[in-house]
Scaffold this motif. Structure first.
Motif, mmCIF file in Angstrom:
data_model
loop_
_atom_site.group_PDB
_atom_site.id
_atom_site.type_symbol
_atom_site.label_atom_id
_atom_site.label_comp_id
_atom_site.label_asym_id
_atom_site.label_seq_id
_atom_site.Cartn_x
_atom_site.Cartn_y
_atom_site.Cartn_z
ATOM 1 N N LEU A 5 49.809 -31.419 49.488
ATOM 2 C CA LEU A 5 48.418 -31.000 49.280
ATOM 3 C C LEU A 5 48.274 -29.478 49.299
ATOM 4 C CD1 LEU A 5 46.551 -33.747 51.319
ATOM 5 C CD2 LEU A 5 46.492 -33.418 48.847
ATOM 6 N N SER A 6 49.252 -28.783 49.896
ATOM 7 C CA SER A 6 49.159 -27.316 49.897
ATOM 8 C C SER A 6 49.269 -26.748 48.471
ATOM 9 C CB SER A 6 50.235 -26.709 50.795
ATOM 10 O OG SER A 6 51.497 -27.165 50.366
ATOM 11 N N SER A 7 49.880 -27.538 47.542
ATOM 12 C CA SER A 7 49.956 -27.061 46.151
ATOM 13 C C SER A 7 48.692 -27.447 45.377
ATOM 14 C CB SER A 7 51.190 -27.621 45.444
ATOM 15 O OG SER A 7 51.072 -29.017 45.275
ATOM 16 N N GLY A 8 47.885 -28.314 45.963
ATOM 17 C CA GLY A 8 46.631 -28.688 45.315
ATOM 18 C C GLY A 8 46.410 -30.187 45.330
ATOM 19 N N VAL A 12 44.516 -39.009 43.224
ATOM 20 C CA VAL A 12 44.330 -39.693 44.509
ATOM 21 C C VAL A 12 45.653 -40.268 45.029
ATOM 22 C CG1 VAL A 12 41.880 -40.254 44.176
ATOM 23 C CG2 VAL A 12 43.618 -41.856 43.355
ATOM 24 N N ASP A 13 46.662 -40.400 44.147
ATOM 25 C CA ASP A 13 47.957 -40.938 44.578
ATOM 26 C C ASP A 13 48.623 -40.053 45.633
ATOM 27 O OD1 ASP A 13 47.532 -42.839 42.645
ATOM 28 O OD2 ASP A 13 48.825 -41.882 41.162
ATOM 29 N N GLN A 14 48.205 -38.798 45.714
ATOM 30 C CA GLN A 14 48.798 -37.885 46.717
ATOM 31 C C GLN A 14 48.313 -38.192 48.132
ATOM 32 O OE1 GLN A 14 47.478 -34.379 44.136
ATOM 33 N NE2 GLN A 14 48.717 -33.413 45.704
ATOM 34 N N LEU A 15 47.219 -38.965 48.250
ATOM 35 C CA LEU A 15 46.553 -39.092 49.550
ATOM 36 C C LEU A 15 47.086 -40.271 50.351
ATOM 37 C CD1 LEU A 15 42.959 -38.542 48.123
ATOM 38 C CD2 LEU A 15 44.233 -36.902 49.538
ATOM 39 N N LEU A 16 47.526 -40.000 51.569
ATOM 40 C CA LEU A 16 47.874 -41.065 52.511
ATOM 41 C C LEU A 16 46.589 -41.525 53.196
ATOM 42 C CD1 LEU A 16 50.926 -39.313 54.224
ATOM 43 C CD2 LEU A 16 50.971 -40.996 52.354
ATOM 44 N N GLU A 17 46.616 -42.720 53.801
ATOM 45 C CA GLU A 17 45.400 -43.201 54.474
ATOM 46 C C GLU A 17 44.954 -42.206 55.553
ATOM 47 O OE1 GLU A 17 45.263 -47.336 55.479
ATOM 48 O OE2 GLU A 17 43.564 -47.046 56.832
ATOM 49 N N ALA A 18 45.932 -41.601 56.242
ATOM 50 C CA ALA A 18 45.574 -40.636 57.299
ATOM 51 C C ALA A 18 44.847 -39.425 56.711
ATOM 52 C CB ALA A 18 46.838 -40.183 58.034
ATOM 53 N N ASP A 19 45.268 -38.968 55.512
ATOM 54 C CA ASP A 19 44.587 -37.838 54.849
ATOM 55 C C ASP A 19 43.141 -38.219 54.530
ATOM 56 O OD1 ASP A 19 47.004 -36.347 54.662
ATOM 57 O OD2 ASP A 19 47.523 -37.365 52.789
ATOM 58 N N ARG A 122 52.702 -25.702 37.896
ATOM 59 C CA ARG A 122 54.093 -25.224 37.849
ATOM 60 C C ARG A 122 54.161 -23.702 37.690
ATOM 61 N NH1 ARG A 122 57.083 -27.666 33.361
ATOM 62 N NH2 ARG A 122 55.112 -28.252 32.441
ATOM 63 N N TYR A 123 53.087 -23.122 37.147
ATOM 64 C CA TYR A 123 53.076 -21.674 36.908
ATOM 65 C C TYR A 123 52.241 -20.935 37.956
ATOM 66 C CZ TYR A 123 54.407 -23.411 32.311
ATOM 67 O OH TYR A 123 55.028 -24.062 31.291
ATOM 68 N N SER A 124 51.654 -21.702 38.894
ATOM 69 C CA SER A 124 50.607 -21.125 39.741
ATOM 70 C C SER A 124 51.095 -20.788 41.146
ATOM 71 C CB SER A 124 49.441 -22.123 39.833
ATOM 72 O OG SER A 124 48.404 -21.560 40.575
ATOM 73 N N LYS A 125 50.685 -19.626 41.614
ATOM 74 C CA LYS A 125 50.938 -19.278 43.020
ATOM 75 C C LYS A 125 49.775 -19.752 43.863
ATOM 76 C CE LYS A 125 53.575 -15.160 41.882
ATOM 77 N NZ LYS A 125 53.239 -13.927 41.193
ATOM 78 N N SER A 126 48.651 -20.061 43.226
ATOM 79 C CA SER A 126 47.455 -20.526 43.946
ATOM 80 C C SER A 126 47.456 -22.047 43.964
ATOM 81 C CB SER A 126 46.189 -20.090 43.211
ATOM 82 O OG SER A 126 46.354 -18.845 42.599
ATOM 83 N N ALA A 127 46.779 -22.619 44.950
ATOM 84 C CA ALA A 127 46.556 -24.074 44.933
ATOM 85 C C ALA A 127 45.599 -24.384 43.777
ATOM 86 C CB ALA A 127 45.951 -24.517 46.257
ATOM 87 N N ILE A 128 45.733 -25.595 43.228
ATOM 88 C CA ILE A 128 44.844 -26.021 42.136
ATOM 89 C C ILE A 128 44.181 -27.338 42.539
ATOM 90 C CG2 ILE A 128 44.809 -26.933 39.766
ATOM 91 C CD1 ILE A 128 46.865 -24.829 39.008
ATOM 92 N N ILE A 129 42.880 -27.432 42.271
ATOM 93 C CA ILE A 129 42.191 -28.714 42.508
ATOM 94 C C ILE A 129 41.682 -29.228 41.165
ATOM 95 C CG2 ILE A 129 40.264 -29.880 43.655
ATOM 96 C CD1 ILE A 129 40.472 -27.864 45.928
ATOM 97 N N ILE A 304 37.869 -30.830 51.708
ATOM 98 C CA ILE A 304 39.056 -30.767 50.836
ATOM 99 C C ILE A 304 39.586 -29.328 50.764
ATOM 100 C CG2 ILE A 304 39.839 -31.003 48.422
ATOM 101 C CD1 ILE A 304 37.762 -33.389 48.243
ATOM 102 N N LEU A 305 38.687 -28.363 50.608
ATOM 103 C CA LEU A 305 39.126 -26.952 50.555
ATOM 104 C C LEU A 305 39.846 -26.577 51.846
ATOM 105 C CD1 LEU A 305 35.982 -25.269 48.919
ATOM 106 C CD2 LEU A 305 38.286 -25.384 47.921
ATOM 107 N N GLU A 306 39.278 -27.003 52.962
ATOM 108 C CA GLU A 306 39.892 -26.672 54.261
ATOM 109 C C GLU A 306 41.278 -27.301 54.379
ATOM 110 O OE1 GLU A 306 37.935 -28.277 57.738
ATOM 111 O OE2 GLU A 306 38.588 -26.573 58.924
ATOM 112 N N LYS A 307 41.371 -28.571 53.970
ATOM 113 C CA LYS A 307 42.655 -29.280 54.080
ATOM 114 C C LYS A 307 43.728 -28.607 53.219
ATOM 115 C CE LYS A 307 45.272 -32.993 54.906
ATOM 116 N NZ LYS A 307 45.908 -33.032 56.209
ATOM 117 N N ILE A 308 43.341 -28.233 52.001
ATOM 118 C CA ILE A 308 44.330 -27.653 51.090
ATOM 119 C C ILE A 308 44.723 -26.236 51.508
ATOM 120 C CG2 ILE A 308 44.532 -26.770 48.700
ATOM 121 C CD1 ILE A 308 43.204 -29.473 47.898
#
Ligand code: CP
Length: 311
Positions: A5-8, A12-19, A122-129, A304-308
């Motif tokens: 999630l730090s990359s963005g 929804v497949d990225q999300l675990l139930e705990a997230d 792949r080209y980004s240094k910033s997180a993407i949402i 979401i912003l805080e988590k990422i």
């Protein structure tokens, strides 16, 4: 492989139930802090930069990201599609690299191209949402919808059921919601004319048995929540064009006075076409959670912003 999630947030497949549970809890906290009349400055992301890159129209998603980010102390910029250098032929990659050079911490992308937010990462240094990519996904909408479903008394893990009605095949909201709801243990009833039914493999839901597909509105009778969708003519291919008469569609699939039983909750991601998928008389009645979805969007996007950005 699970994308960090730090990359963005792309799907929804990225999300675990705990997230998901953490985001819902944080969303509750922010909802209280963002109530009308409250001092909405909550800090937490002070001095970080966010930019909205919206290449399709938006009211709810763009404004709620901006409101959430500003409340958290972020510095917010917006690219206006027609006023960006993309209208002079600059590619999406070159635009992304240009934005990256300005050291934004997070980029919010809406586009008509499926998977573009992920490809750009792949080209980004910033997180993407991902704020909606074509007919593919709208993960932040699915999270705020789940927050609203929970808030209306239908929490995760209790076997509740959600019906999603309408133009399923073109709907990134329907796809993200279906996957997230199934993963969280809800039953999902997918209702559409046959030519709008999704391919379960393409949606990545073929491994689940807690959903049904139907072409009749009578199948919503056992649902706790009924989510209806706009007909997305802007995404129609030639096979779908001309197949739908909005008046006939409303007769067969429109939500009207008396369509829902008194305990069912009505949702719609917006924007609404009154008199097509939903009648004016029920749009904002006491069973409708449509404006709650909008309010909840700010709180959930803050979470979401805080988590990422903070983990
Ligand atoms: N639900 C949704 O994405 O609305 P907007 O297009 O207004 O952002």
């Amino acid at each position: 492989m699970k994308l960090e999630l730090s990359s963005g947030l792309f799907t929804v497949d990225q999300l675990l139930e705990a997230d998901v549970c953490e985001l819902l809890e944080k969303g509750k906290f922010y909802k209280k802090r963002f109530a009308r009349g409250q001092d909405k400055k909550v800090g937490g992301l002070s001095g970080l930069r966010m930019i909205n890159m919206f290449f399709e129209p938006s009211t709810r998603t763009r404004i709620s990201f901006e409101a959430a980010a500003k409340s958290m102390g972020m510095l917010v910029s917006n690219i206006i599609a027609d006023a960006s250098a993309m209208s002079k032929g600059e590619t999406a990659i070159d635009t992304l690299l240009t934005i990256n050079a300005m050291n934004f911490d997070v980029i919010i992308i809406r586009t008509d191209k499926a998977n573009l937010p992920y490809e750009l990462s792949r080209y980004s240094k910033s997180a993407i949402i991902n704020a909606g990519d074509g007919s593919n996904e709208h993960p932040t909408q699915a999270l705020l919808d789940l927050f609203t479903i929970d808030e209306r008394g239908f929490p995760i893990g209790k076997g509740h059921s959600v019906a999603i009605v309408g133009d399923l095949i073109h709907s990134r909201v329907a796809k993200s919601n279906t996957k997230l709801l199934l993963a969280m243990g809800y039953k999902v009833i997918l209702v559409s004319p046959l030519h709008w039914a999704p391919d379960p493999k393409e949606w990545g839901i073929d491994g689940y048995d807690n959903y049904i597909c139907s072409n009749g509105l009578d199948s919503i009778k056992d649902a706790d929540v009924v989510m209806t969708l706009r007909i997305q003519t802007e995404r129609f291919s030639d096979i779908h064009r001309g197949k739908i008469d909005p008046t006939k569609y409303n007769e067969q699939y429109g939500i009207k006075e008396g369509t829902l039983t008194k305990n069912q909750v009505l949702m719609h991601p917006g924007p609404v076409n009154r008199g097509v998928e939903i009648d004016e008389s029920v749009l904002y009645n006491s069973q409708s959670a449509i404006l709650d979805q909008v309010e909840n969007g700010v709180a959930v996007r803050a979470a979401i912003l805080e988590k990422i950005l903070r983990g």
